[in-house]
Design a protein around this motif. Sequence first.
Motif, PDB file in Angstrom:
ATOM      1  N   PRO A   1       0.831  -1.404   0.044  1.00 23.22           N
ATOM      2  CA  PRO A   1      -0.416  -0.343  -0.499  1.00 23.22           C
ATOM      3  C   PRO A   1       0.899   1.282  -0.528  1.00 23.22           C
ATOM      4  CG  PRO A   1       0.349  -1.025   2.246  1.00 23.22           C
ATOM      5  CD  PRO A   1       0.297  -1.618   1.079  1.00 23.22           C
TER       6      PRO A   1
ATOM      7  N   THR B   1      -1.184   1.776  -4.955  1.00 23.50           N
ATOM      8  CA  THR B   1      -0.487   0.134  -4.405  1.00 23.50           C
ATOM      9  C   THR B   1       0.282  -0.169  -5.428  1.00 23.50           C
ATOM     10  OG1 THR B   1      -3.454  -0.696  -3.949  1.00 23.50           O
ATOM     11  CG2 THR B   1      -1.542  -2.265  -4.290  1.00 23.50           C
TER      12      THR B   1
ATOM     13  N   SER C   1      -5.934   3.393  -6.257  1.00 30.37           N
ATOM     14  CA  SER C   1      -6.517   2.152  -5.804  1.00 30.37           C
ATOM     15  C   SER C   1      -7.792   2.053  -6.498  1.00 30.37           C
ATOM     16  CB  SER C   1      -6.912   3.181  -3.987  1.00 30.37           C
ATOM     17  OG  SER C   1      -5.793   3.658  -3.533  1.00 30.37           O
TER      18      SER C   1
ATOM     19  N   TRP D   1      -6.952  -0.945  -8.597  1.00 30.73           N
ATOM     20  CA  TRP D   1      -6.060  -2.203  -8.026  1.00 30.73           C
ATOM     21  C   TRP D   1      -7.808  -3.173  -7.247  1.00 30.73           C
ATOM     22  CZ3 TRP D   1      -2.950  -5.656  -8.001  1.00 30.73           C
ATOM     23  CH2 TRP D   1      -2.629  -6.269  -6.751  1.00 30.73           C
ATOM     24  N   THR D   2      -8.376  -2.224  -6.713  1.00 28.83           N
ATOM     25  CA  THR D   2      -9.922  -3.008  -6.285  1.00 28.83           C
ATOM     26  C   THR D   2     -10.532  -3.400  -7.165  1.00 28.83           C
ATOM     27  OG1 THR D   2      -9.720  -1.354  -4.320  1.00 28.83           O
ATOM     28  CG2 THR D   2     -11.160  -2.479  -4.980  1.00 28.83           C
TER      29      THR D   2
END
Length: 55
Positions: free
Chosen positions: A21, A26, A43, A46-47
């Motif tokens: 992180p 990321t 972020s 990445w999610t």
Amino acid sequence: MNAWRKSTRSHANQDCVEVAPLQAATGIRDTKDRARGHLEVGSSSWTELVRTLKG
């Protein structure tokens, strides 16, 4: 220092990808070539990637 980690499915003697992180993203890097640096992924991207891979 960032908390880089490998997948729990990786074996100790195998190369793989590590993630960490970062402040607004990321980080992704190759364990066998850490000196080369890392890729930063936002972020939300990445999610979505993790969600897609988990199916």
